[in-house]
Design an enzyme around this catalytic site. Structure first.
Site, PDB file in Angstrom:
ATOM      1  N   ASP A   1      67.477  68.732  52.541  1.00 48.14           N
ATOM      2  CA  ASP A   1      68.597  69.626  52.092  1.00 48.14           C
ATOM      3  C   ASP A   1      69.091  68.775  51.044  1.00 48.14           C
ATOM      4  OD1 ASP A   1      70.993  71.129  51.752  1.00 48.14           O
ATOM      5  OD2 ASP A   1      72.037  70.032  53.227  1.00 48.14           O
ATOM      6  N   SER A   2      70.207  69.338  50.296  1.00 47.87           N
ATOM      7  CA  SER A   2      70.721  68.251  49.206  1.00 47.87           C
ATOM      8  C   SER A   2      71.737  67.200  49.672  1.00 47.87           C
ATOM      9  CB  SER A   2      71.493  69.446  48.308  1.00 47.87           C
ATOM     10  OG  SER A   2      72.311  70.285  49.072  1.00 47.87           O
TER      11      SER A   2
ATOM     12  N   GLU B   1      83.208  68.858  55.193  1.00 51.93           N
ATOM     13  CA  GLU B   1      83.186  67.442  54.872  1.00 51.93           C
ATOM     14  C   GLU B   1      84.237  66.606  55.103  1.00 51.93           C
ATOM     15  OE1 GLU B   1      80.887  66.755  50.987  1.00 51.93           O
ATOM     16  OE2 GLU B   1      79.119  67.671  52.040  1.00 51.93           O
TER      17      GLU B   1
ATOM     18  N   TYR C   1      73.132  71.004  45.289  1.00 55.05           N
ATOM     19  CA  TYR C   1      72.673  72.297  44.413  1.00 55.05           C
ATOM     20  C   TYR C   1      72.736  73.456  43.896  1.00 55.05           C
ATOM     21  CZ  TYR C   1      68.016  69.365  46.145  1.00 55.05           C
ATOM     22  OH  TYR C   1      67.181  68.392  46.330  1.00 55.05           O
TER      23      TYR C   1
ATOM     24  N   THR D   1      74.723  75.826  55.631  1.00 50.98           N
ATOM     25  CA  THR D   1      74.647  74.932  56.620  1.00 50.98           C
ATOM     26  C   THR D   1      75.675  74.255  57.034  1.00 50.98           C
ATOM     27  OG1 THR D   1      73.460  73.389  55.034  1.00 50.98           O
ATOM     28  CG2 THR D   1      72.089  74.652  56.240  1.00 50.98           C
TER      29      THR D   1
ATOM     30  N   ASN E   1      70.346  76.615  52.068  1.00 52.49           N
ATOM     31  CA  ASN E   1      70.407  78.160  51.911  1.00 52.49           C
ATOM     32  C   ASN E   1      70.118  78.100  50.252  1.00 52.49           C
ATOM     33  OD1 ASN E   1      71.526  80.137  53.858  1.00 52.49           O
ATOM     34  ND2 ASN E   1      72.376  77.984  54.454  1.00 52.49           N
ATOM     35  N   THR E   2      70.592  77.308  49.466  1.00 51.55           N
ATOM     36  CA  THR E   2      70.400  77.350  48.047  1.00 51.55           C
ATOM     37  C   THR E   2      68.792  77.252  47.505  1.00 51.55           C
ATOM     38  OG1 THR E   2      72.467  76.229  47.697  1.00 51.55           O
ATOM     39  CG2 THR E   2      71.025  76.507  45.767  1.00 51.55           C
TER      40      THR E   2
END
Lengths: 271, 271
Positions: free
Chosen positions: B11-12, B153, B43, B186, B75-76
């Site tokens: 993931d990013s 976050e 991303y 996510t 998802n991106t």
């Protein structure tokens, strides 16, 4: 200095446009090239070496556009990179943290300064350091307010969501009894009215809010006029040219809100 | 397939750890290498070509670690890059959007599906496309909810700020009378309890919330067991190894919240 050259301004993304907005007010006859490094936004979550590398790439690009001076319109970059940029380029380099710190020291009466900024800027310790460099008698309380950037980008500038987030972020500054709140991130001027309102309610009626974008613009104006660097063609208003490293379309949509005026479509470059 | 090799997940940044969490529940005996491309997070604001370039770099790194399959926990990336990653690598590649779409189609009764995701995922049209690929009788209402990532976050998982933001984001889904809400990012599983509560209050008591992380984990489990790809040493629990491209310290602090368990310190790599 070629006084008819444009000013170069850069940031990781949109935020620095509040600095351009303040520069337009202070220096309406200057041409400005604004570089938003949207391919690598945000810088706030990167380590210092990465930020320095990105900042050098941005500054070198602006140098190829023959700017007369560079304004680093990004607190994250201003916290770690100005000396590296100065060492690498033969150009005057201004930033946002030192002007913000000087304005805060000038505004405080009780010597207690509060700073809201991104987690990266707070972790760098750049504001307490810059404030201490102005005066060793200051007490600085810094607090990370990461939600304010997405609120500004989402355009949620009033209502309960931003208000309650601001109340939560101001609480430690109220406990510290600061009399100045520094907006230590270039996105925050969009929320200034609400921050000012809540700071008056929570901290004190006489609390001063220092806008670092404005402070940086005023120092840039003073810097240019002291060095006879102001544009000579002062009968026509200056132009703003936007340059981005990714997604010019979505940048254009949001830019007007940050800048307070419309502009030509952004140019896309690869750094 | 070497069934004793680890699963590779990328993931990013942090968000994909909710997929790892779901994988741990579904496949407790598997070893997992998780790559968070924290040097280039997020991303969601990049253009498709950039996302594809980054995704290929992540997938190729995981290939050097000899993984048996790759789960794109972003998802991106799932919106634009799975076919590029599949074409470049000789490895099975799973993603989050198709399992999420299939779970939503299975859960809906009235054929009206709501999707919350980042602006980038919504703009890609990937969910409506994936849902239409399952069934042409579905009506999909997608809505960008960019504030939910920073809320997750920041760890603001309950209280008025996330609640009011969620209410605002659910409003268009309530108007569309959906009976399924897909968490198309996510990060969102961290806010699942609150989203579920507000969706029941605003939309209907019987609304179903589809967690794409969970859906992806269940499909990965089915994929491996159909191909005899499950780890043979199933008497010891699998290990999770974290790898990041920037700032391992700050990643470690937040990772536990997303993962729901503590891990070894992340390894730092340069892609």
């Amino acid at each position: 200095m070629n006084c008819d050259a444009p000013l170069g301004v850069f940031d990781s993304g949109l935020g620095g446009l509040t600095v351009v907005r303040a520069l337009r007010k202070a220096l309406p006859y200057e041409d400005i090239i604004y570089l938003g490094d949207t391919a690598r936004v945000p810088y706030g979550t990167r380590g210092p070496e990465t930020v320095i590398r990105y900042a050098l790439a941005c500054a070198k690009y602006l140098q190829t556009r023959k700017v007369k001076a560079i304004v680093i319109a990004c607190n994250t970059v201003s916290a770690v990179a100005p000396d590296h940029v100065r060492a690498a380029l033969d150009l005057p380099v201004l930033s946002v943290i030192e002007p913000g710190a000087r304005a805060a020291v000038a505004a405080t009466k009780n010597g207690k300064i509060g700073v809201l900024a991104t987690a990266g800027t707070i972790a760098s310790g750049a504001y307490p350091r810059a404030i201490a460099a102005c005066s060793t008698r200051m007490e600085t309380t810094s607090y990370a307010a990461p939600l304010l950037v997405p609120l500004a980008e989402e355009g949620w500038l009033d209502g309960e969501v931003p208000r309650l987030a601001i109340v939560r972020y101001l609480a430690p500054l109220a406990t510290a009894q600061v009399d100045v709140v520094v907006l230590g991130c270039t996105h925050y001027p969009l929320l200034r009215t609400l921050i000012e309102q809540e700071a008056r309610a929570l901290i004190s009626k006489s609390v001063a809010v220092v806008d670092t974008a404005q402070a940086a613009a005023l120092e840039t104006q003073a810097f240019l006029s002291e060095r006879c660097g102001l544009r000579s063609h002062s009968e026509t208003l200056g132009q703003v040219q936007l340059v981005v490293t990714d997604r010019p379309e979505s940048f254009a949509v949001q830019a007007a809100r940050f800048l307070g005026e419309s502009t030509e479509a952004p140019e896309l470059v690869d750094l």
